[in-house]
Design a protein around this motif. Sequence first.
Motif, PDB file in Angstrom:
ATOM      1  N   VAL A 180      11.812   1.021   1.357  1.00  0.00           N
ATOM      2  CA  VAL A 180      10.685   0.620   2.147  1.00  0.00           C
ATOM      3  C   VAL A 180      10.986  -0.552   3.088  1.00  0.00           C
ATOM      4  CG1 VAL A 180       8.891   1.097   0.375  1.00  0.00           C
ATOM      5  CG2 VAL A 180       9.504  -1.230   0.524  1.00  0.00           C
ATOM      6  N   CYS A 181       9.984  -0.644   4.208  1.00  0.00           N
ATOM      7  CA  CYS A 181      10.639  -1.500   5.212  1.00  0.00           C
ATOM      8  C   CYS A 181       9.594  -2.710   5.354  1.00  0.00           C
ATOM      9  CB  CYS A 181      10.738  -0.729   6.591  1.00  0.00           C
ATOM     10  SG  CYS A 181       9.556   0.209   7.148  1.00  0.00           S
ATOM     11  N   LEU A 182      10.093  -4.108   6.004  1.00  0.00           N
ATOM     12  CA  LEU A 182       9.408  -5.076   6.023  1.00  0.00           C
ATOM     13  C   LEU A 182       8.376  -4.871   7.263  1.00  0.00           C
ATOM     14  CD1 LEU A 182      11.969  -8.051   5.292  1.00  0.00           C
ATOM     15  CD2 LEU A 182      10.367  -6.773   3.806  1.00  0.00           C
ATOM     16  N   ASN A 183       7.691  -4.004   7.348  1.00  0.00           N
ATOM     17  CA  ASN A 183       6.546  -3.665   8.427  1.00  0.00           C
ATOM     18  C   ASN A 183       5.142  -4.174   8.198  1.00  0.00           C
ATOM     19  OD1 ASN A 183       6.124  -1.206   7.004  1.00  0.00           O
ATOM     20  ND2 ASN A 183       5.062  -0.700   8.823  1.00  0.00           N
ATOM     21  N   ALA A 184       4.521  -4.139   9.052  1.00  0.00           N
ATOM     22  CA  ALA A 184       2.948  -4.406   8.998  1.00  0.00           C
ATOM     23  C   ALA A 184       2.425  -3.765  10.073  1.00  0.00           C
ATOM     24  CB  ALA A 184       2.644  -5.830   8.895  1.00  0.00           C
ATOM     25  N   HIS A 237       5.110  -2.731   3.901  1.00  0.00           N
ATOM     26  CA  HIS A 237       6.124  -2.033   3.208  1.00  0.00           C
ATOM     27  C   HIS A 237       5.897  -0.423   3.248  1.00  0.00           C
ATOM     28  CE1 HIS A 237       6.148  -6.224   1.525  1.00  0.00           C
ATOM     29  NE2 HIS A 237       7.357  -6.130   1.691  1.00  0.00           N
ATOM     30  N   TYR A 238       5.889   0.205   4.392  1.00  0.00           N
ATOM     31  CA  TYR A 238       5.831   1.425   4.589  1.00  0.00           C
ATOM     32  C   TYR A 238       7.236   1.927   4.001  1.00  0.00           C
ATOM     33  CZ  TYR A 238       1.395   1.593   6.939  1.00  0.00           C
ATOM     34  OH  TYR A 238       0.011   1.572   7.546  1.00  0.00           O
ATOM     35  N   PRO A 239       7.006   3.510   3.421  1.00  0.00           N
ATOM     36  CA  PRO A 239       8.259   3.999   3.408  1.00  0.00           C
ATOM     37  C   PRO A 239       9.268   4.162   4.655  1.00  0.00           C
ATOM     38  CG  PRO A 239       6.566   5.513   2.570  1.00  0.00           C
ATOM     39  CD  PRO A 239       6.033   4.343   3.320  1.00  0.00           C
ATOM     40  N   ARG A 240      10.621   3.803   4.602  1.00  0.00           N
ATOM     41  CA  ARG A 240      11.453   3.730   5.698  1.00  0.00           C
ATOM     42  C   ARG A 240      11.263   5.147   6.353  1.00  0.00           C
ATOM     43  NH1 ARG A 240      17.129   2.340   3.620  1.00  0.00           N
ATOM     44  NH2 ARG A 240      18.053   3.602   5.193  1.00  0.00           N
ATOM     45  N   LEU A 246      -1.876  12.254  -0.443  1.00  0.00           N
ATOM     46  CA  LEU A 246      -0.742  12.117   0.419  1.00  0.00           C
ATOM     47  C   LEU A 246       0.433  12.018  -0.438  1.00  0.00           C
ATOM     48  CD1 LEU A 246      -1.776   9.690   3.318  1.00  0.00           C
ATOM     49  CD2 LEU A 246      -1.857  12.024   3.180  1.00  0.00           C
ATOM     50  N   ARG A 247       1.655  12.636   0.228  1.00  0.00           N
ATOM     51  CA  ARG A 247       2.766  12.393  -0.479  1.00  0.00           C
ATOM     52  C   ARG A 247       3.491  11.159  -0.137  1.00  0.00           C
ATOM     53  NH1 ARG A 247       5.012  17.911   0.728  1.00  0.00           N
ATOM     54  NH2 ARG A 247       5.118  16.880   2.668  1.00  0.00           N
ATOM     55  N   TRP A 248       4.401  10.401  -0.950  1.00  0.00           N
ATOM     56  CA  TRP A 248       5.129   9.275  -0.565  1.00  0.00           C
ATOM     57  C   TRP A 248       5.925   9.706   0.477  1.00  0.00           C
ATOM     58  CZ3 TRP A 248       5.903   4.297  -1.825  1.00  0.00           C
ATOM     59  CH2 TRP A 248       6.883   3.529  -1.253  1.00  0.00           C
ATOM     60  N   GLY A 249       5.737   8.745   1.697  1.00  0.00           N
ATOM     61  CA  GLY A 249       6.487   8.935   3.009  1.00  0.00           C
ATOM     62  C   GLY A 249       5.652   9.475   3.940  1.00  0.00           C
ATOM     63  N   ASP A 250       4.612  10.095   3.582  1.00  0.00           N
ATOM     64  CA  ASP A 250       3.708  10.523   4.600  1.00  0.00           C
ATOM     65  C   ASP A 250       3.159   9.508   5.591  1.00  0.00           C
ATOM     66  OD1 ASP A 250       4.062  13.219   4.126  1.00  0.00           O
ATOM     67  OD2 ASP A 250       2.115  13.325   2.947  1.00  0.00           O
ATOM     68  N   ASP A 251       2.963   9.310   6.772  1.00  0.00           N
ATOM     69  CA  ASP A 251       2.276   8.396   7.428  1.00  0.00           C
ATOM     70  C   ASP A 251       0.723   8.637   7.528  1.00  0.00           C
ATOM     71  OD1 ASP A 251       2.068   6.135   8.874  1.00  0.00           O
ATOM     72  OD2 ASP A 251       3.109   6.750  10.705  1.00  0.00           O
ATOM     73  N   PHE A 252       0.202   7.643   7.760  1.00  0.00           N
ATOM     74  CA  PHE A 252      -1.337   7.727   7.810  1.00  0.00           C
ATOM     75  C   PHE A 252      -2.027   8.028   9.110  1.00  0.00           C
ATOM     76  CE2 PHE A 252      -1.138   4.026   4.553  1.00  0.00           C
ATOM     77  CZ  PHE A 252      -1.109   4.690   3.486  1.00  0.00           C
ATOM     78  N   GLY A 253      -2.470   9.122   9.270  1.00  0.00           N
ATOM     79  CA  GLY A 253      -3.145   9.437  10.345  1.00  0.00           C
ATOM     80  C   GLY A 253      -4.533   8.835  10.639  1.00  0.00           C
ATOM     81  N   ALA A 254      -5.191   9.197  11.586  1.00  0.00           N
ATOM     82  CA  ALA A 254      -6.503   8.510  11.878  1.00  0.00           C
ATOM     83  C   ALA A 254      -7.422   8.674  10.982  1.00  0.00           C
ATOM     84  CB  ALA A 254      -7.175   9.160  13.179  1.00  0.00           C
TER      85      ALA A 254
END
Length: 431
Positions: A340-344, A321-324, A295-303
């Motif tokens: 990155v953001c403060l997410n979980a 810490h996903y990319p914003r 995956l490229r940096w920034g791609d969200d994870f799919g199922a």
Amino acid sequence: MHKTISVREVFDLEDGSEIELVGWVRSKRSHGKLVFIDLRDSTGVIQVAVKYGLTNSESFQKSLEAKIESAVRIRGKVKKDPRAPGGVEIQCNSLEILSQSLDDFPIRKGVGLKFLLDNRHLHLRSPRVGAIMKIRAELIDAARRWLKENGFIEINCPTFITAAVEGGATLFKVDYFGKTVYLTQSVQFYQEAAIYSLEKVYSLQPSFRAEMSRTRRHLTEFWHLEVEVAFADLWSIMKVIEELLYNMVKSVCEKCREELKILGREIKPELAEPPYPKIKYAEALEILRRKNIELRWGDDFGADEERELSLEFDKPFFVTHYPRESKAFYHMPDPENPSVCLNADLLAPGGYGEIVGGGQRIHDYNLLVERIRENGLNLEDYKWYLDLRKYGSVPHSGFGMGIERVLWWLLKLPHIRSACLFPRTPARIYP
Ligand code: 4AD
Ligand code: MG
């Protein structure tokens, strides 16, 4: 009319007790002068033996006539019998048909999945579906109890909304007296308003997602348990998620033994015992890379990616810490690394993937304006949401948990729709 005793209670009665029981004929076997009826009610199934000679001939005749799913009243004696399912049967003295089924019951062994879904209104009489719904009720009840005990106030938010929370692509449009509004994807923004009054809040209500996804985990309408807390950062909200989920799972283990047995599912509270492993998005990318998923940096994870990732864990785990660019605009950028953001997200192990999404919110007015612009959104649409950052704004965090996702994972259901009474997916809106 009023019911005096349930099937479940009969199992605890003394041998020889006289009872009157009402319920439905789940199945029937006839052996000449002996008819066995499996009588079903909301609490279980019990075998009723209708023996010619022990019962009057009219009742015996009725037992032959009663079609599957007819409602019946049975009077008889409790008999402990190791050969009967559950070790108890009722020896019938009289049987009355309260409501005869007008047709043969269409749900039979061997009918296909589509047939069951098309006839969900009838299929939900099966003990399996009943067990899932009782476990669902316990999960929700346990969540409410824990939240209440820990000082959270339950609030109820609107469903008609005017601006996206989680990105415009998944909004259902609704005609509202000639104006286009949407069905909410999350009540987060209303909760963020409420914490300035109540500090710790939660809501349990439906959320809607319009993506044409055909994965095993996607519903267009799901029940969303959302929590928001003032004066809380990412780390404290992760603790709330851990404790909440643990208490939900523990409660199901303790209170739903019968239901779990019906489903053939053995679970222990340790399955969800905190603390949960925590990995950053960057580490998750690394794990996937080792499994030959690039995956490229920034791609969200799919199922698919989440499934692969979650096969590496045997307990729920956080990915933080996903990319914003991969997450919604309201997520707080990490002050130490603003890319990155403060997410979980909390992912369930064993191939299931995301069951909770949340994190810390931007509480600074100017930063929020900047992020709304960066995302190409209209500032005017978020006017009231921005107002919250003008008056006494404080760091705050929250999350959303999909009730059906939790059930899907906990019970290892083949598809998330089995977690709903009447599922709503892109392909199904009936019955
Ligand atoms: O990750 P999501 O999109 O996050 C939010 O909506 C936040 N605004 C919640 C918040 O912070 N208050 O959704 C949260 C959870 C997911 O983790 C998942 O469990 C469930 O909602 N969910 C779905 N469940 C079933 N079908 C879908 N299409 C779902 N989309 C999200
Ligand atoms: Mg999410």
